[in-house]
Scaffold this motif. Sequence first.
Motif, PDB file in Angstrom:
ATOM      1  N   ALA A  91       0.840  -1.202   0.000  1.00 36.74           N
ATOM      2  CA  ALA A  91       0.000   0.000   0.000  1.00 36.74           C
ATOM      3  C   ALA A  91       0.873   1.251   0.000  1.00 36.74           C
ATOM      4  N   ALA A  92       1.976   1.210   0.756  1.00 37.92           N
ATOM      5  CA  ALA A  92       2.874   2.359   0.814  1.00 37.92           C
ATOM      6  C   ALA A  92       3.584   2.578  -0.512  1.00 37.92           C
ATOM      7  N   ILE A  93       4.005   1.487  -1.161  1.00 41.67           N
ATOM      8  CA  ILE A  93       4.691   1.604  -2.444  1.00 41.67           C
ATOM      9  C   ILE A  93       3.779   2.233  -3.487  1.00 41.67           C
ATOM     10  N   GLY A  94       2.465   2.008  -3.363  1.00 40.77           N
ATOM     11  CA  GLY A  94       1.508   2.589  -4.297  1.00 40.77           C
ATOM     12  C   GLY A  94       1.267   4.067  -4.086  1.00 40.77           C
ATOM     13  N   GLN A  95       1.812   4.639  -3.014  1.00 39.49           N
ATOM     14  CA  GLN A  95       1.653   6.062  -2.745  1.00 39.49           C
ATOM     15  C   GLN A  95       2.784   6.853  -3.402  1.00 39.49           C
ATOM     16  N   GLY A  96       2.736   8.171  -3.256  1.00 42.48           N
ATOM     17  CA  GLY A  96       3.839   9.002  -3.702  1.00 42.48           C
ATOM     18  C   GLY A  96       5.032   8.809  -2.794  1.00 42.48           C
ATOM     19  N   ASP A  97       6.121   9.489  -3.127  1.00 39.18           N
ATOM     20  CA  ASP A  97       7.353   9.330  -2.357  1.00 39.18           C
ATOM     21  C   ASP A  97       7.152   9.691  -0.889  1.00 39.18           C
ATOM     22  N   ASP A  98       6.440  10.795  -0.631  1.00 41.20           N
ATOM     23  CA  ASP A  98       6.251  11.223   0.751  1.00 41.20           C
ATOM     24  C   ASP A  98       5.505  10.166   1.556  1.00 41.20           C
ATOM     25  N   GLY A  99       4.459   9.602   0.957  1.00 36.63           N
ATOM     26  CA  GLY A  99       3.675   8.587   1.642  1.00 36.63           C
ATOM     27  C   GLY A  99       4.491   7.346   1.915  1.00 36.63           C
ATOM     28  N   LEU A 100       5.285   6.927   0.935  1.00 34.15           N
ATOM     29  CA  LEU A 100       6.115   5.736   1.101  1.00 34.15           C
ATOM     30  C   LEU A 100       7.150   5.956   2.191  1.00 34.15           C
ATOM     31  N   LEU A 101       7.830   7.094   2.142  1.00 33.21           N
ATOM     32  CA  LEU A 101       8.891   7.349   3.122  1.00 33.21           C
ATOM     33  C   LEU A 101       8.327   7.537   4.523  1.00 33.21           C
ATOM     34  N   SER A 102       7.148   8.138   4.634  1.00 29.81           N
ATOM     35  CA  SER A 102       6.512   8.271   5.949  1.00 29.81           C
ATOM     36  C   SER A 102       6.197   6.907   6.534  1.00 29.81           C
ATOM     37  N   SER A 103       5.760   5.987   5.673  1.00 29.67           N
ATOM     38  CA  SER A 103       5.465   4.630   6.134  1.00 29.67           C
ATOM     39  C   SER A 103       6.733   3.914   6.583  1.00 29.67           C
ATOM     40  N   VAL A 104       7.833   4.138   5.862  1.00 29.47           N
ATOM     41  CA  VAL A 104       9.107   3.518   6.232  1.00 29.47           C
ATOM     42  C   VAL A 104       9.564   4.023   7.596  1.00 29.47           C
ATOM     43  N   ILE A 105       9.467   5.332   7.811  1.00 26.31           N
ATOM     44  CA  ILE A 105       9.864   5.901   9.101  1.00 26.31           C
ATOM     45  C   ILE A 105       9.009   5.339  10.224  1.00 26.31           C
ATOM     46  N   SER A 106       7.697   5.282  10.001  1.00 28.76           N
ATOM     47  CA  SER A 106       6.797   4.750  11.026  1.00 28.76           C
ATOM     48  C   SER A 106       7.156   3.315  11.385  1.00 28.76           C
ATOM     49  N   LEU A 107       7.452   2.513  10.363  1.00 26.84           N
ATOM     50  CA  LEU A 107       7.820   1.119  10.600  1.00 26.84           C
ATOM     51  C   LEU A 107       9.093   1.019  11.428  1.00 26.84           C
ATOM     52  N   LEU A 108      10.105   1.793  11.078  1.00 25.76           N
ATOM     53  CA  LEU A 108      11.367   1.749  11.811  1.00 25.76           C
ATOM     54  C   LEU A 108      11.182   2.187  13.259  1.00 25.76           C
ATOM     55  N   GLU A 109      10.372   3.219  13.465  1.00 26.32           N
ATOM     56  CA  GLU A 109      10.133   3.688  14.831  1.00 26.32           C
ATOM     57  C   GLU A 109       9.347   2.665  15.639  1.00 26.32           C
ATOM     58  N   GLU A 110       8.394   1.991  15.005  1.00 30.43           N
ATOM     59  CA  GLU A 110       7.637   0.954  15.699  1.00 30.43           C
ATOM     60  C   GLU A 110       8.544  -0.209  16.114  1.00 30.43           C
ATOM     61  N   GLU A 111       9.604  -0.421  15.352  1.00 25.91           N
ATOM     62  CA  GLU A 111      10.567  -1.478  15.682  1.00 25.91           C
ATOM     63  C   GLU A 111      11.552  -1.034  16.759  1.00 25.91           C
ATOM     64  N   GLY A 112      11.400   0.212  17.216  1.00 20.53           N
ATOM     65  CA  GLY A 112      12.219   0.688  18.321  1.00 20.53           C
ATOM     66  C   GLY A 112      13.453   1.471  17.937  1.00 20.53           C
ATOM     67  N   PHE A 113      13.592   1.820  16.652  1.00 24.88           N
ATOM     68  CA  PHE A 113      14.770   2.558  16.202  1.00 24.88           C
ATOM     69  C   PHE A 113      14.454   4.051  16.120  1.00 24.88           C
ATOM     70  N   ALA A 114      15.384   4.876  16.576  1.00 27.33           N
ATOM     71  CA  ALA A 114      15.268   6.321  16.389  1.00 27.33           C
ATOM     72  C   ALA A 114      15.781   6.655  14.989  1.00 27.33           C
ATOM     73  N   VAL A 115      15.017   7.466  14.246  1.00 26.78           N
ATOM     74  CA  VAL A 115      15.399   7.840  12.886  1.00 26.78           C
ATOM     75  C   VAL A 115      15.915   9.272  12.908  1.00 26.78           C
ATOM     76  N   ARG A 116      17.176   9.445  12.507  1.00 28.77           N
ATOM     77  CA  ARG A 116      17.822  10.751  12.533  1.00 28.77           C
ATOM     78  C   ARG A 116      17.968  11.307  11.127  1.00 28.77           C
ATOM     79  N   ALA A 117      17.892  12.628  11.023  1.00 28.61           N
ATOM     80  CA  ALA A 117      18.092  13.302   9.743  1.00 28.61           C
ATOM     81  C   ALA A 117      19.574  13.496   9.475  1.00 28.61           C
ATOM     82  N   ALA A 118      19.948  13.532   8.203  1.00 26.15           N
ATOM     83  CA  ALA A 118      21.351  13.731   7.840  1.00 26.15           C
ATOM     84  C   ALA A 118      21.873  15.043   8.391  1.00 26.15           C
TER      85      ALA A 118
END
Length: 260
Positions: A91-118
Motif C-alpha cells: 500500500a505504501a509503495i503505491g503512494q507518492g514518495d512522501d507517503g512511502l517514506l513516511s510509512s518507512v519511518i513509522s515502521l522503523l520507529e515501531e521497531e524501536g529505532f530512532a530515525v535521525r536526519a542527515a
Amino acid sequence: MARAIIAGAGTLPALLLKAGPAHLVAFEGVEITCGGAPVIPARFEQLGRLFKTLRAEGIDELCLAGAMSRPRFDPSALDEETSALMPRLMAAIGQGDDGLLSSVISLLEEEGFAVRAAHELRPDLVAGEGGLAGIPTERQLADAARARAVLAALGPLDVGQGAIVAAGQVLGIETLQGTDAMLDFVGRTRPGSRGVLVKRPKPGQDLRVDMPVIGPDTVRGAANAGLAGIEIAAGGVLLLERGAVLAEAEARDVAIWATP
C-alpha cells in the motif's frame, strides 16, 4: 547510541560517516561507494532478519542517506516478519514518495529505532539564509519567487523538489526522473535562458528522509543548461562538497543563495 546508516548511492553516506562511528546497511541491488565501516548486508524481502541483526549489533539509531529506487520484491525470498508486513508495504509503495517514506519511518520507529536526519548528524551540510556565491539580479530573484510558488502549489500532489523559471516562464519541474533529467531537458529545449533553479523540500516534508540535495554536478548541470542562478531553502537542502559547489559556481558565473 549506536548508529547505522541505511546507505544509498552517492557521497552522502560517506559524509555522514565523518559524524561518528556507524555501520552501513547495504541493501541488495543498491550500489554504495563508501567504505571504512562495518557493512550489514540486507534484502528488502527480509526485513525481519535485518531488524534482528541491527539489535544484535546494539544499534538503536538509523539514518537513511543516498539515492535509492523503489524496491522490487521477490515473494519467494520473504521472511515471516516481512510477509506479515507486505499488505502495508505494498500500500505504501503505491503512494507518492512522501507517503512511502513516511510509512518507512513509522515502521522503523515501531521497531524501536530512532530515525535521525542527515543534517542532524552534519549540520554543516546545510546553509543559513543569505548569499553563498555571486549576487542574484532582480530578475533572478523574481524568477526564483515564481518557482517557489509553483513548488508550493504542487506540494500537496507530492511532485518534485525543484523547478526552473526564466523570465517568468516555467521551463521545468522536477519529477521522478530527478534534477539532472530536468536540467538536461531545459538545456536542450531552452538553451541560454539565464533562468533559475530552485530546490526546496515539499511543504510539510519530513526532512529525516529524501532531503533535497545539490552538489558540484548540480552547478555544472545548471551552467550547461544555460541557467544563471540556484536558490535553495535555508536549512532545508543538503550541500554536498560545499567547497567544490562554491568553486564551480564562481567558475561558471552561477549565483547561489538561500531563502527561508
